[in-house]
Design an enzyme around this catalytic site. Structure first.
Site, PDB file in Angstrom:
ATOM      1  N   ARG A  46       0.847  -1.200   0.000  1.00 27.48           N
ATOM      2  CA  ARG A  46       0.000   0.000   0.000  1.00 27.48           C
ATOM      3  C   ARG A  46       0.883   1.252   0.000  1.00 27.48           C
ATOM      4  O   ARG A  46       0.529   2.275  -0.564  1.00 27.48           O
ATOM      5  CB  ARG A  46      -0.964  -0.013   1.197  1.00 27.48           C
ATOM      6  N   TYR A  98     -17.022  17.866 -14.189  1.00 28.88           N
ATOM      7  CA  TYR A  98     -17.362  16.450 -14.339  1.00 28.88           C
ATOM      8  C   TYR A  98     -18.326  16.068 -13.199  1.00 28.88           C
ATOM      9  O   TYR A  98     -18.094  16.428 -12.041  1.00 28.88           O
ATOM     10  CB  TYR A  98     -16.088  15.606 -14.298  1.00 28.88           C
ATOM     11  N   ASP A 170      -7.643  20.016 -13.137  1.00 28.95           N
ATOM     12  CA  ASP A 170      -8.040  18.736 -13.722  1.00 28.95           C
ATOM     13  C   ASP A 170      -7.747  18.858 -15.220  1.00 28.95           C
ATOM     14  O   ASP A 170      -8.427  19.578 -15.948  1.00 28.95           O
ATOM     15  CB  ASP A 170      -9.537  18.501 -13.449  1.00 28.95           C
ATOM     16  N   LYS A 195      -8.288   7.854 -18.737  1.00 32.04           N
ATOM     17  CA  LYS A 195      -8.644   8.458 -20.027  1.00 32.04           C
ATOM     18  C   LYS A 195      -7.440   8.436 -20.981  1.00 32.04           C
ATOM     19  O   LYS A 195      -6.985   7.386 -21.350  1.00 32.04           O
ATOM     20  CB  LYS A 195      -9.178   9.876 -19.804  1.00 32.04           C
TER      21      LYS A 195
HETATM   22  C1  LIG Z   1     -12.936  15.605 -16.265  1.00 29.25           C
HETATM   23  C2  LIG Z   1     -12.912  14.362 -15.412  1.00 29.25           C
HETATM   24  N1  LIG Z   1     -12.330  14.401 -14.210  1.00 29.25           N
HETATM   25  C3  LIG Z   1     -12.293  13.329 -13.410  1.00 29.25           C
HETATM   26  C4  LIG Z   1     -12.857  12.112 -13.791  1.00 29.25           C
HETATM   27  C5  LIG Z   1     -12.834  10.946 -12.834  1.00 29.25           C
HETATM   28  O1  LIG Z   1     -11.996   9.918 -13.252  1.00 29.25           O
HETATM   29  P1  LIG Z   1     -12.236   8.390 -12.866  1.00 29.25           P
HETATM   30  O2  LIG Z   1     -13.441   7.930 -13.623  1.00 29.25           O
HETATM   31  O3  LIG Z   1     -10.958   7.700 -13.246  1.00 29.25           O
HETATM   32  O4  LIG Z   1     -12.468   8.332 -11.391  1.00 29.25           O
HETATM   33  C6  LIG Z   1     -13.478  12.029 -15.045  1.00 29.25           C
HETATM   34  C7  LIG Z   1     -14.127  10.776 -15.466  1.00 29.25           C
HETATM   35  O5  LIG Z   1     -14.829  10.738 -16.460  1.00 29.25           O
HETATM   36  C8  LIG Z   1     -13.505  13.187 -15.872  1.00 29.25           C
HETATM   37  O6  LIG Z   1     -14.102  13.169 -17.076  1.00 29.25           O
END
Ligand SMILES: Cc1ncc(COP(=O)(O)O)c(C=O)c1O
Length: 379
Positions: A46, A98, A170, A195
């Site tokens: 971990r 998001y 982000d 992604k």
């Molecule tokens: C802009 C954005 N930030 C954060 C996330 C979260 O990522 P995860 O699905 O890997 O938790 C996403 C997921 O679609 C996203 O589109």
């Protein structure tokens, strides 16, 4: 080194025990010690894992940062950043986020006494009015998911420094190939490695990148204390994905541009949200801080009825109807019922996310096939 060379070599050294060119998947939960406290830098998985360590070094390199940390998902990485805060602290963030980030902020952290201000981040100058002595973090997404709004990272970084708040970006939609927020003054970059970094829709993972050693220590403490770490197989997959990030992103950008123009010229399409159009309100800032406009876009149809929107969403053959983005294959998505369903309808509509919005993650297939697919589906 230029981006492509960096991505291929970032974090990877031939394995010292065998010379294996690819980082081995250290599928282990613990490490044998020769005497209590005497070990090779790895105690328990971990806290440390060699495959994750290689990936975390790669994360740092690809965002021009000093440190990287890997988490079990993008939201787990976001969760770790918010855990830097204490009850009473305030966060300024966008009103077009998001859905999972919004849900984490409103449904999980708000009840622990952290206050979130959801504001229009397109005009950096209007943000300062929300800053007070309790403001500890500014969280921005640019381009935003799914409306492709743009925030001037450099301008917000000036504000965050002036008021001693952290700035976290982000960077999902741009990827490190198109935008490097640390270079523009941000303190932390967050990526769902799920992604573009992974790039093949086969892994869930999150990443944080930063320059400040104290911040790295605090976030590492949260990573090992809260335990949202990715497994070694997932770390291997993302390390492999990063090696082709530049070639994939080049094609995402080329295909994205052609599809955005195709949609804009289609008689049945009403509005196309893509930050590469010169008349996009954030175009000048996007051009300044990004090296291309990527493969993400949204659009609405002239016939905005639920039936017509659902018909188009269900009619594509190459574009798969699915949540997520950033993989080699093209995806079509209905934010209001899928990725952003956790945002209350009135909030969504107020901020411009209508029930008829369709989002595309344009993949790297042959663009003629993608256009034909959309053309047939839109009709
Ligand atoms: C802009 C954005 N930030 C954060 C996330 C979260 O990522 P995860 O699905 O890997 O938790 C996403 C997921 O679609 C996203 O589109």
């Amino acid at each position: 080194m230029k981006a492509g060379s960096k991505y291929i070599h970032a974090g990877t050294e031939p394995d010292p025990s065998t010379g294996a060119i690819m980082t081995p998947i250290y599928q282990t939960s613990t490490y044998v010690q020769s005497a209590p406290g005497e070990h090779k830098g790895f105690e328990y998985a971990r806290s440390q894992n060699p495959t994750r360590k290689a990936l975390e070094e790669a994360f740092a390199v690809i965002e021009n940062g000093k440190f990287g940390l890997a988490f079990s998902s993008g939201v787990a990485a976001t969760d770790a950043v918010i855990k830097l805060l204490s009850p009473g602290d305030e966060v300024i963030t966008g009103n077009d986020l998001y859905g999972g980030t919004y849900r984490l902020f409103t449904k999980v952290f708000q009840k622990f006494g952290i206050k979130f201000h959801y504001v229009n981040m397109s005009d950096a100058g209007s943000i300062e009015q929300y800053i007070n002595a309790n403001t500890k973090l500014i969280w921005i997404e640019t381009p935003t998911n799914p409306l492709m709004n743009i925030t001037d990272i450099e301008a917000v970084a000036v504000l965050s420094k002036k008021h001693n708040a952290l700035l976290c970006v982000d960077n999902t939609f741009a990827s490190p190939y198109l935008q490097n927020p640390l270079d523009l003054g941000a303190d932390i970059v967050m990526h769902p490695a799920t992604k573009y970094l992974g790039g093949h829709s086969d892994v869930i993972q999150g990443a944080l990148m930063m320059n400040n050693a104290d911040l790295r220590e605090q976030l590492y403490f949260i990573q090992k204390s809260c335990g949202a770490v990715p497994g070694p197989m997932d770390c291997f997959l993302v390390l492999r994905g990063i090696k082709t990030l530049h070639v994939r992103m080049q094609r995402h950008c080329e295909n994205g541009e052609k599809i955005a123009h195709f949609l804009r010229n289609h008689p049945a399409v009403s509005k196309v949200y893509w930050c590469g159009f010169e008349d996009h309100p954030g175009y000048a800032v996007a051009k300044k801080q990004m090296r291309g406009f990527g493969g993400m876009m949204s659009f609405t149809l002239k016939d905005e009825s639920v039936e017509n929107t659902r018909r188009v969403l269900s009619s594509t053959r190459l574009f798969a109807l699915a949540e997520s983005l950033g993989g080699v294959e093209s995806l079509i998505n209905h934010p209001s019922s899928m990725t952003h369903a956790s945002i209350p309808r009135e909030e969504r509509i107020k901020n411009g996310l209508s029930d008829s919005l369709i989002r595309l993650s344009v993949g790297i297939e042959d663009v003629e096939d993608l256009i034909e697919d959309l053309n047939r589906a839109i009709g």
